[in-house]
Write a protein that holds these residues in place. Structure first.
Motif, PDB file in Angstrom:
ATOM      1  N   ASP A 341       0.848  -1.344   0.020  1.00  0.00           N
ATOM      2  CA  ASP A 341       0.012  -0.053  -0.013  1.00  0.00           C
ATOM      3  C   ASP A 341       0.896   1.114   0.009  1.00  0.00           C
ATOM      4  N   LYS A 342       1.939   1.237   0.661  1.00  0.00           N
ATOM      5  CA  LYS A 342       2.944   2.326   0.751  1.00  0.00           C
ATOM      6  C   LYS A 342       3.855   2.576  -0.530  1.00  0.00           C
ATOM      7  N   GLY A 343       3.602   1.780  -1.497  1.00  0.00           N
ATOM      8  CA  GLY A 343       4.426   1.879  -2.698  1.00  0.00           C
ATOM      9  C   GLY A 343       5.771   1.699  -2.449  1.00  0.00           C
ATOM     10  N   ASP A 344       6.418   0.834  -1.608  1.00  0.00           N
ATOM     11  CA  ASP A 344       7.768   0.567  -1.051  1.00  0.00           C
ATOM     12  C   ASP A 344       8.253  -0.560  -2.079  1.00  0.00           C
ATOM     13  N   GLU A 345       8.661   0.019  -3.281  1.00  0.00           N
ATOM     14  CA  GLU A 345       9.006  -0.905  -4.439  1.00  0.00           C
ATOM     15  C   GLU A 345      10.358  -1.565  -3.971  1.00  0.00           C
ATOM     16  N   GLU A 346      11.048  -1.060  -3.349  1.00  0.00           N
ATOM     17  CA  GLU A 346      12.484  -1.827  -3.154  1.00  0.00           C
ATOM     18  C   GLU A 346      11.944  -2.790  -1.951  1.00  0.00           C
ATOM     19  N   GLY A 347      11.372  -2.507  -1.063  1.00  0.00           N
ATOM     20  CA  GLY A 347      10.974  -3.545   0.277  1.00  0.00           C
ATOM     21  C   GLY A 347      10.477  -4.762  -0.548  1.00  0.00           C
ATOM     22  N   ARG A 348       9.247  -4.319  -1.377  1.00  0.00           N
ATOM     23  CA  ARG A 348       8.702  -5.484  -2.146  1.00  0.00           C
ATOM     24  C   ARG A 348       9.575  -6.294  -3.035  1.00  0.00           C
ATOM     25  N   ALA A 349      10.447  -5.780  -3.661  1.00  0.00           N
ATOM     26  CA  ALA A 349      11.471  -6.565  -4.458  1.00  0.00           C
ATOM     27  C   ALA A 349      12.289  -7.136  -3.864  1.00  0.00           C
ATOM     28  N   ARG A 350      12.759  -6.797  -2.648  1.00  0.00           N
ATOM     29  CA  ARG A 350      13.713  -7.849  -1.779  1.00  0.00           C
ATOM     30  C   ARG A 350      12.953  -9.064  -1.142  1.00  0.00           C
ATOM     31  N   ASN A 351      11.635  -8.745  -0.950  1.00  0.00           N
ATOM     32  CA  ASN A 351      11.163  -9.757  -0.413  1.00  0.00           C
ATOM     33  C   ASN A 351      10.620 -10.972  -1.525  1.00  0.00           C
ATOM     34  N   LEU A 352      10.581 -10.508  -2.468  1.00  0.00           N
ATOM     35  CA  LEU A 352      10.177 -11.460  -3.756  1.00  0.00           C
ATOM     36  C   LEU A 352      11.718 -11.889  -4.296  1.00  0.00           C
ATOM     37  N   LYS A 353      12.808 -11.190  -4.232  1.00  0.00           N
ATOM     38  CA  LYS A 353      14.050 -11.925  -4.337  1.00  0.00           C
ATOM     39  C   LYS A 353      14.115 -13.074  -3.548  1.00  0.00           C
ATOM     40  N   LEU A 354      13.802 -12.877  -2.057  1.00  0.00           N
ATOM     41  CA  LEU A 354      13.943 -13.800  -1.264  1.00  0.00           C
ATOM     42  C   LEU A 354      13.231 -15.221  -1.691  1.00  0.00           C
ATOM     43  N   LEU A 355      12.026 -14.910  -2.051  1.00  0.00           N
ATOM     44  CA  LEU A 355      11.210 -16.183  -2.440  1.00  0.00           C
ATOM     45  C   LEU A 355      11.860 -16.783  -3.614  1.00  0.00           C
ATOM     46  N   ASP A 356      12.368 -15.896  -4.657  1.00  0.00           N
ATOM     47  CA  ASP A 356      12.852 -16.551  -5.919  1.00  0.00           C
ATOM     48  C   ASP A 356      14.252 -17.293  -5.549  1.00  0.00           C
ATOM     49  N   ASP A 357      14.759 -16.596  -4.666  1.00  0.00           N
ATOM     50  CA  ASP A 357      16.412 -17.573  -4.212  1.00  0.00           C
ATOM     51  C   ASP A 357      15.725 -18.742  -3.645  1.00  0.00           C
ATOM     52  N   ALA A 358      14.817 -18.761  -2.788  1.00  0.00           N
ATOM     53  CA  ALA A 358      14.440 -19.834  -1.852  1.00  0.00           C
ATOM     54  C   ALA A 358      14.148 -21.071  -2.866  1.00  0.00           C
ATOM     55  N   ARG A 359      13.019 -20.666  -3.823  1.00  0.00           N
ATOM     56  CA  ARG A 359      12.713 -21.527  -4.876  1.00  0.00           C
ATOM     57  C   ARG A 359      13.911 -22.343  -5.532  1.00  0.00           C
ATOM     58  N   LYS A 360      14.793 -21.638  -5.814  1.00  0.00           N
ATOM     59  CA  LYS A 360      15.914 -22.209  -6.774  1.00  0.00           C
ATOM     60  C   LYS A 360      16.735 -23.107  -5.715  1.00  0.00           C
TER      61      LYS A 360
END
Length: 630
Positions: A341-360
């Motif tokens: 909601d706050k538009g924190d693109e950097e924070g959201r991108a970091r969280n999604l990167k963690l999920l991507d790394d975990a998947r690999k």
């Protein structure tokens, strides 16, 4: 020589106590609350804080020579406190003392706590006391800290509580002297059926013991125990030496509380307390089978044993290192922010990167639901928008909330509304709750994360929450708060005993214990004890939920003494989990006859056992093993 040293320490402690009563050298400013208030209801030199009250009503005021603080309303009861900032000397031992009194009610939740580096969190929890009671304690500052701490005197309940005469003094004691002056005080049930009492009991009393308490300590300290069948009714218990007896005739259906108290005989100061929850079941619900605990299942229905770690924010640790060391679930904190909601693109991108790394890496991530959306009335409608960011990621394990009820007292309907919103929008992923087994939360969680410290713990969760809720054991708080390097036996036991008792997952708190000297000065010593255990456990963890039939030879397993065991089979291998609970006074043995030609291995210590026809294992309290027969 040892006796003379002990006399010297005791004499020094008496001198410190006398100086404290005098008032000289006290590091606390206005500890008697005698100076005029600068503002109404706020003592001079102190601050009043009401964190996270969310509108909850409170009262704070000087009253009868003490300071009164409590919640006047029933909702959002979190913390009301007075606090003072201090600068302490690294490496120094300090004596802390204060008086308090309260209404006689076991619903009291209150503590005096130092926060900061070195002591990080050192707490003294209040137990109900109608008369003014003096509490005295000792603590050591670590050597590697700056010494900035905050003292908070808190109440987390609607029970009226008063504080007065707050004293903090440096001593000349060494850290090693503390347990000689203030011994460890732990009250344990003699048997599990003293705390989880079933309808067929024939016992005349529920029996408890103060373990590890020497005869010499009994000469210097007095043990008392109060039993609360209901929060507002107290029964004084019979105490004989180290034994405490609760009359079974006084134990009602449902939950009740035993409070043990340790007093100094020299000056009647309260030195330590311990609380034990009793649960009595007069009539078992139909269909309850305590022998079959629920398993965690993934979205496709497969059974899964999570081995998790509280890792921190998604950008300040290496997921690859965690997975290499046996963890298959990464617990991350960053997602409790309203980054969507706050538009924190950097924070959201970091969280999604963690999920991507975990998947690999073949691992999963458990993310935290935003506090505002789960703890404020009317905010749950905003959850679907937030969930859309994460719910379809293949590495998502599920969502968690922290102690929303047991600490923050969020109203039950608010929790239920948030739970229902998540389940409607993402039925594939589970809601994991860090709570006690509160029956009012039965329909507001899918699994519970709870310290499984005895055989009654999972049974209580099954009884109160339903048999379909998996129980995940979490530990490591001792490393975090005490800043200690707990033993290898302690860590191995926390991966073995909870599984025997029915836990179907293990989480460690927290990764910072293993890599940050500011959090745990002994992290280098602790790290291999935790990670070696986790890695070796992780190699066989899924065998716990495989469900293969046990081989016939497993019937030869026999035990003596206090040793407990549980066996699991998986693709021709058999794993015998065995151990003796740390609170037992004596150990036990396990023997069995493996088939000829089978290889035997001590899994957690990665060493073979000889197969000579019969294996006999002797274990002491606190020791545990996993034996692989393959």
């Amino acid at each position: 020589m040892k006796f003379r040293n002990l006399l010297k320490i005791l004499s020094l402690a008496a001198a410190i106590g006398a100086a404290a009563a005098d008032g000289g050298g006290n590091l606390i400013r206005n500890g008697t609350f005698s100076k005029p208030c600068r503002l109404p209801g706020i003592p001079h030199e102190w601050e009043v804080q009401r964190p996270n009250t969310k509108g909850g009503e409170t009262e704070t005021k000087l009253d009868g020579g003490g300071f009164l603080l409590y919640f006047t309303g029933p909702e959002y009861v979190d913390q009301i406190r007075i606090k003072q900032s201090l600068k302490l000397e690294p490496g120094k031992v300090y004596e802390f003392q204060y008086d308090y009194r309260s209404r006689l009610d076991a619903g009291l939740k209150a503590d005096a706590t130092f926060w900061g580096t070195g002591v990080f969190m050192r707490s003294w929890w209040q137990v109900p006391s109608e008369k003014w009671t003096t509490v005295r304690g000792l603590f050591a500052m670590a050597d590697n800290v700056d010494g900035n701490v905050i003292l908070t005197l808190q109440n987390r309940s609607r029970i009226k509580l008063w504080y007065r005469n707050i004293i903090l003094k440096p001593t000349e004691l060494a850290k090693e002297d503390i347990p000689k002056l203030i011994p460890e005080f732990k009250v344990h049930s003699v048997e599990s059926d003293d705390v989880f009492i079933l309808p067929d009991t024939k016992k005349k009393s529920a029996d408890f013991i103060v373990n590890g308490f020497s005869d010499e300590n009994l000469k210097k300290f007095r043990i008392e125990a109060d039993y609360y069948p209901t929060p507002e009714r107290m029964v004084r218990c019979r105490v004989a030496g180290r034994n405490i007896f609760v009359p079974m005739s006084a134990v009602p259906d449902g939950e009740s509380t035993l409070i043990g108290k340790l007093y100094s005989k020299a000056d009647n100061a309260l030195i330590a307390t311990a609380q034990v929850r009793l649960q009595r079941v007069m009539k078992l619900p139909a269909g309850v089978d305590f022998s079959t605990p629920a398993d965690v299942r993934l979205e496709d229905g497969r059974k899964f044993f999570p081995v998790g770690i509280y890792a921190g924010n998604g950008w300040n640790f290496s997921p690859a290192e965690l997975v290499k060391n046996g963890f298959n679930v990464i617990h991350t904190y960053a997602t409790n922010r309203r980054d969507v909601d706050k538009g924190d693109e950097e924070g959201r991108a970091r969280n999604l990167k963690l999920l991507d790394d975990a998947r690999k890496l073949g691992a999963r991530v458990m993310v935290q639901l935003p506090h505002d959306y789960t703890e404020k009335a009317g905010e749950s409608a905003r959850l679907p928008h937030w969930l859309d960011v994460y719910k379809d990621h293949p590495a998502l394990f599920g969502y968690y909330v922290d102690e929303t009820r047991s600490i923050k007292n969020t109203p039950y309907p608010v929790i239920k509304a948030a739970y229902d919103a998540v389940r409607r929008h993402d039925p594939a992923h589970k809601w994991f709750s860090y709570e006690g087994p509160d029956p009012n939360l039965r329909d507001s969680m899918d699994a519970i994360i709870y310290g499984v410290t005895g055989p009654e713990a999972v049974k209580l969760c099954m009884l109160n929450l339903g048999p379909d809720k998996p129980v995940i054991h979490c530990y490591g708080q001792k490393d975090f708060m005490a800043q200690s390097a707990t033993s290898l036996d302690y860590n191995q036991s926390n991966f073995v005993m909870p599984v025997i008792w029915g836990a179907r997952g293990i989480f460690y708190f927290t990764y910072s214990n293993l890599r940050d000297r500011k959090v745990n000065p002994r992290c280098a010593e602790l790290k291999p004890r935790v990670l070696d255990t986790a890695r070796r456990f992780g190699e066989i963890s899924q065998s716990i939920v495989a469900g293969d039939p046990l081989p016939k030879w497993s019937d030869t397993v026999k035990t003596t003494g206090k040793l407990e065991y549980k066996a699991f089979a998986d693709q021709g291998a058999c794993y015998i989990f065995c151990g003796v609970a740390a609170d037992k006074e004596t150990g036990g043995t396990l023997t069995f006859t493996p088939p000829a030609g089978k290889r035997l291995r001590d899994v957690l210590n990665d060493r073979p056992y000889p197969n000579t026809g019969e294996l006999k294992l002797e274990l002491s309290p606190g020791q545990a093993r996993i034996i692989e027969v393959k």
